[in-house]
Design a protein around this motif. Structure first.
Motif, short mmCIF file in Angstrom:
data_model
loop_
_atom_site.label_atom_id
_atom_site.label_comp_id
_atom_site.label_asym_id
_atom_site.label_seq_id
_atom_site.Cartn_x
_atom_site.Cartn_y
_atom_site.Cartn_z
N THR A 4 45.09 69.23 32.44
CA THR A 4 46.48 69.11 32.83
C THR A 4 47.37 69.64 31.72
OG1 THR A 4 48.12 67.59 33.80
CG2 THR A 4 46.82 66.74 31.95
N LEU A 5 48.60 70.04 32.08
CA LEU A 5 49.54 70.56 31.08
C LEU A 5 50.51 69.44 30.72
CD1 LEU A 5 52.50 72.11 30.48
CD2 LEU A 5 50.42 73.03 29.45
N SER A 6 50.66 69.24 29.44
CA SER A 6 51.56 68.20 28.92
C SER A 6 52.57 68.84 27.98
CB SER A 6 50.72 67.17 28.15
OG SER A 6 51.51 66.43 27.25
N ILE A 7 53.80 68.35 28.02
CA ILE A 7 54.82 68.78 27.05
C ILE A 7 55.43 67.54 26.40
CG2 ILE A 7 56.99 70.02 26.66
CD1 ILE A 7 56.45 71.68 29.13
N ILE A 8 55.44 67.51 25.08
CA ILE A 8 56.25 66.53 24.36
C ILE A 8 57.62 67.17 24.19
CG2 ILE A 8 56.53 65.15 22.26
CD1 ILE A 8 53.51 65.02 22.03
N ALA A 12 61.52 63.55 21.98
CA ALA A 12 60.40 62.87 21.30
C ALA A 12 59.99 63.60 20.02
CB ALA A 12 59.21 62.75 22.25
N VAL A 13 60.06 64.95 20.03
CA VAL A 13 59.78 65.69 18.79
C VAL A 13 60.81 65.30 17.73
CG1 VAL A 13 59.68 67.98 17.72
CG2 VAL A 13 58.64 67.60 19.98
N ALA A 14 62.11 65.26 18.12
CA ALA A 14 63.18 64.90 17.18
C ALA A 14 63.02 63.46 16.69
CB ALA A 14 64.55 65.09 17.84
N MET A 37 53.49 74.46 19.20
CA MET A 37 54.90 74.05 19.11
C MET A 37 55.74 75.30 19.31
SD MET A 37 56.92 71.97 16.14
CE MET A 37 56.26 70.36 16.52
N MET A 38 56.78 75.17 20.11
CA MET A 38 57.63 76.33 20.36
C MET A 38 59.04 75.91 20.75
SD MET A 38 55.39 77.33 23.72
CE MET A 38 56.22 78.86 24.06
N LEU A 39 59.98 76.86 20.54
CA LEU A 39 61.35 76.69 21.02
C LEU A 39 61.45 77.50 22.31
CD1 LEU A 39 64.08 75.42 20.29
CD2 LEU A 39 64.64 77.53 19.07
N PRO A 69 62.60 72.17 19.41
CA PRO A 69 61.20 72.50 19.65
C PRO A 69 60.50 71.48 20.55
CG PRO A 69 61.54 71.76 17.39
CD PRO A 69 62.90 71.92 18.00
N VAL A 70 59.54 71.99 21.31
CA VAL A 70 58.66 71.15 22.13
C VAL A 70 57.23 71.36 21.64
CG1 VAL A 70 60.15 71.21 24.17
CG2 VAL A 70 58.36 72.95 23.89
#
Ligand code: ATP
Ligand code: MG
Length: 137
Positions: A4-8, A12-14, A37-39, A69-70
């Motif tokens: 599965t694909l997950s994004i933080i 939550a990164v901040a 990690m990417m913007l 960033p995520v």
């Protein structure tokens, strides 16, 4: 095994809770098999959430997802798609069960800490939206 694909998400990164969220994945038997990690650009975020293009919150959603960033990852495990949705909790953190990621790390429906694919079809689309097969281990 399922993937599965997950994004933080940027909130939550901040908030510096990447490690705490990864621990939730690991404790649920989900293995991180790819991560970056990417913007996100407006185009990349808008394309990712294309199914919501006509919704009133779409522009707010894209603005938020591009605000910082995520961390994007592929999670692998038995029933990974449903398992990840379970530990994420409801879309609105106010409705999320205690002990879920959104209950513990999110404050608002529009800033809800994590994304997870909601079906096998979206998992396939979303994984290939961010990763080539050679980037998944
Ligand atoms: P995600 O797709 O991010 O994992 P989800 O599948 O739980 O979340 P969706 O219905 O796909 O929920 O909505 C996508 C995202 O749009 C939500 O995560 C949330 O951030 C945002 N969103 C949904 N409903 C609202 C709303 N009423 N107001 C503001 N933002 C919303
Ligand atoms: Mg969704």
């Amino acid at each position: 095994v399922e993937r599965t694909l997950s994004i933080i998400k940027p909130d939550a990164v901040a908030d510096n809770v990447i490690g705490k969220i990864y621990t939730r994945f690991e404790d649920a038997g989900l293995k991180v098999v790819a991560a970056k990690m990417m913007l996100l650009s407006e185009e990349k975020a808008g394309g990712f959430y294309a199914e919501h293009k006509e919704r009133p919150f779409f522009s707010e959603l894209v603005e938020f997802m591009t605000s910082g960033p995520v961390l994007v990852q592929v999670l692998e495990g038995e029933g990974a798609i449903a398992q990840n949705r379970d530990i994420m909790g409801a879309t609105n953190p106010a409705d999320a069960a205690p002990g879920t990621i959104r209950a513990d790390f999110a404050k608002e429906v529009s800033r809800n800490a994590v994304h997870g694919s909601d079906s096998a079809a979206s998992a396939a689309r979303e994984i290939s939206y961010f990763f080539s097969e050679s980037e998944i281990f």
